[in-house]
Design a protein around this motif. Structure first.
Motif, short mmCIF file in Angstrom:
data_model
loop_
_atom_site.label_atom_id
_atom_site.label_comp_id
_atom_site.label_asym_id
_atom_site.label_seq_id
_atom_site.Cartn_x
_atom_site.Cartn_y
_atom_site.Cartn_z
N ASN A 168 0.90 -1.15 -0.04
CA ASN A 168 0.00 0.11 0.03
C ASN A 168 0.91 1.35 -0.18
O ASN A 168 2.10 1.13 0.11
N ASN A 169 0.12 2.21 -0.24
CA ASN A 169 1.05 3.60 -0.12
C ASN A 169 2.02 3.88 1.40
O ASN A 169 3.15 4.33 1.10
N ILE B 174 -2.56 10.59 8.41
CA ILE B 174 -3.49 10.01 7.39
C ILE B 174 -4.40 9.45 8.31
O ILE B 174 -3.94 8.66 9.43
N HIS C 160 2.02 15.38 -0.05
CA HIS C 160 0.84 16.11 -0.66
C HIS C 160 -0.20 15.99 0.46
O HIS C 160 -0.42 14.77 1.13
N SER D 16 -3.21 15.81 1.54
CA SER D 16 -4.34 15.54 0.58
C SER D 16 -5.54 15.77 1.47
O SER D 16 -6.96 15.90 1.15
N SER E 81 -3.16 10.33 -3.19
CA SER E 81 -4.03 9.49 -4.03
C SER E 81 -3.67 9.33 -5.49
O SER E 81 -3.76 8.28 -5.91
C1 PLP Z 1 -3.75 7.83 1.88
C2 PLP Z 1 -2.14 8.41 2.10
C3 PLP Z 1 -1.04 7.55 2.44
C4 PLP Z 1 -1.36 6.20 2.84
O1 PLP Z 1 -1.80 5.40 1.74
P1 PLP Z 1 -2.50 3.97 1.89
O2 PLP Z 1 -2.76 3.71 0.48
O3 PLP Z 1 -3.61 4.28 2.66
O4 PLP Z 1 -1.54 3.18 2.67
C5 PLP Z 1 0.11 8.04 2.52
N1 PLP Z 1 0.21 9.40 1.97
C6 PLP Z 1 -0.72 10.39 1.66
C7 PLP Z 1 -0.47 11.75 1.29
C8 PLP Z 1 -1.87 9.75 1.47
O5 PLP Z 1 -2.85 10.59 0.91
#
Ligand code: PLP
Length: 478
Positions: A151-152, A179, A225, A227, A260
């Motif tokens: 995941n991110n 987040i 970012h 977000s 995102s």
């Molecule tokens: C959502 C988000 C993350 C985390 O991403 P996941 O896919 O939920 O693990 C990290 N950095 C930013 C800026 C995000 O918006």
């Protein structure tokens, strides 16, 4: 024949006796002997514990009924389908993006059959799992190379660890984000082994702040970012292009956590512009990281895209192995990325894009079709009307952005006790075979119809609402 129990403890049936009932036999057949015996024991123990006050049937058939009901509810999947009528399209608690059919088919194949995951079918040699999407990501973002992880959050952890372990990572104070779900940039930084160096202030950061913070110990510059919030007023942040020029001059990687990660211009769906991955790379970020299941509309995934030399270092980090993607989601991600090759037909095939693109009039038409069925199900005590409402994107993306939408607003007719009545209604809807999740606002339960597609499935279960409801739901007897 029922027999009531107070003061008659000795007359509780034996486990064997309950097993011999018709329901007992069926339960054994369906759930197995051991689980059925266990459920019967629990039902007997409950009645024994209830003591002499319990005025309830406790003959063998009643015990079998209770045990069966228990086994039945335990047997239901815990990860259950729901109707997301919250108005939040990418609802993290409801699993974020809904996948397109092509991705579902690809994932099912990857589950059912052996797949060429790390195998080069042409040459018969070993391959790399990321190869399945690497070319697509390059094509869609202009990146030289890419790596995929779980995941991110994992992508950010991996990148910080690769370039920042035992070193310093420079971040603007205005970008030290949290987040939802306990992802705090400073904490991730610590776990990655990097020392956080904050520059600037919450609302203003200048290029000179970054310049002054760079030392021989600096491992990377991170841009996150923001977000999920917006700072307005007297603000200044450094444009990525300027930061990139500084990073290049000092030989440091500039990492841009996009969150995102839109692959196409979102204004085509009526959303506010959000930097695309291609733009972020073109501005000079060495690497960008983004999620698979936010605006991209795919499975949970973390994408790391950018300069080849940097991606190669990330791929060699042993943590990459710990964070790698599984075959099922990789197959789904490949299918989703392929849809982006034809942006004009994205809304036709990708559910997330379709939900964004739906107009208020289209959504109102759904509400109008369902209104009578909902009104009949909730009964005379509630008024059901078609109402305007505002959907959200969700997952922290474009937090100020709302999308004009439409839904059914359900209000208790009586002012008295209205809050409790609304809560009862929300509970009843959540207890349906496919739980319906709405949101309570302004004294009404709102069912935002933006994400409603299975109208027949929704209507078919409505008659069960009253039997699913808590005992004091509605005043008149059903
Ligand atoms: C959502 C988000 C993350 C985390 O991403 P996941 O896919 O939920 O693990 C990290 N950095 C930013 C800026 C995000 O918006």
């Amino acid at each position: 024949m029922n027999q009531n129990c107070p003061g008659q403890m000795k007359r509780l049936p034996s486990v064997d006796r309950v097993l011999q009932t018709d329901l007992g036999k069926v339960a054994c057949e369906r759930f197995g002997h051991a689980a059925t015996v266990e459920a019967i024991r629990r039902a007997l123990a409950r009645i024994r514990d209830a003591g002499d006050d319990a005025h309830e049937p406790c003959d063998a058939a009643a015990i079998a009924r209770e045990a069966s009901a228990h086994l039945e509810s335990e047997g239901r999947p815990s990860v259950r389908r729901v109707f997301n009528l919250t108005g939040t399209v990418l609802h993290t608690n409801l699993g974020r993006a809904v996948l397109p059919e092509s991705a579902i088919a690809a994932a099912v194949d990857a589950m059912r059959f052996p797949v060429a995951l790390e195998f080069d079918v042409e040459g018969g040699a070993r391959g790399e799992r990321d190869d399945h999407v690497r070319g697509l990501i390059r094509e869609l973002t202009g990146a030289e190379d890419a790596a995929i992880v779980n995941n991110n959050a994992g992508a950010v952890l991996l990148v910080l660890n690769t370039f920042g372990a035992g070193k310093e990572a420079i971040v603007s104070r205005g970008e030290l984000i949290e987040i939802g779900g306990a992802f705090r940039l400073p904490d991730i930084m610590t776990r990655a082994g990097a020392r956080l160096v904050e520059v600037g202030t919450t609302n203003r950061t200048h290029l000179s702040d970054y310049e002054g913070a760079i030392t021989a110990d600096t491992g990377l510059i991170l841009k996150a970012h923001t977000s999920n919030f917006v700072i307005q007023g007297f603000t200044k942040s450094v444009p990525t292009a300027e930061l990139a020029a500084l990073a290049t001059l000092r030989g440091l990687p500039l990492i841009h956590d996009l969150g995102s990660g839109a692959l196409v211009d979102l204004t085509r769906f009526g959303l506010a512009p959000e930097p695309t991955v291609r733009e972020a790379l073109a501005e000079g970020a060495g690497l960008v990281t983004f999620s698979g299941d936010k605006l991209l509309g795919g499975p949970q995934a973390g994408v790391i895209a950018g300069a080849r030399a940097l991606v190669e270092r990330v791929a060699k980090n042993p943590l990459k192995r710990a964070l790698r993607m599984d075959k099922i989601r990789l197959a789904a991600l490949e299918a989703v990325l392929k849809l982006y090759r034809d942006p004009d037909r994205l809304a036709a095939h990708l559910p997330t894009a379709r939900f964004f693109a739906r107009t208020k009039a289209e959504i109102a038409a759904v509400g109008a079709r369902l209104r009578d069925a909902v009104a009949a199900a909730v009964g005379e005590d509630y008024a059901v009307s078609l109402a305007e409402c505002a959907s959200q994107i969700g997952s922290g993306a474009l937090p100020l952005e709302t999308l004009a939408s439409s839904g059914l607003a359900i209000r208790p007719r009586e002012r008295k006790d209205a809050g409790r009545r609304l809560a009862l209604l929300a509970t009843a809807l959540r207890r349906l075979p496919i739980p319906v999740v709405g949101r309570i606002a302004d004294g009404a339960l709102i069912l935002d119809m933006r994400c409603m597609e299975d109208e027949p499935g929704f209507v078919a279960q409505l008659p069960a609402l009253r039997s699913a409801a808590p005992p004091d739901f509605g005043d008149e007897a059903p």
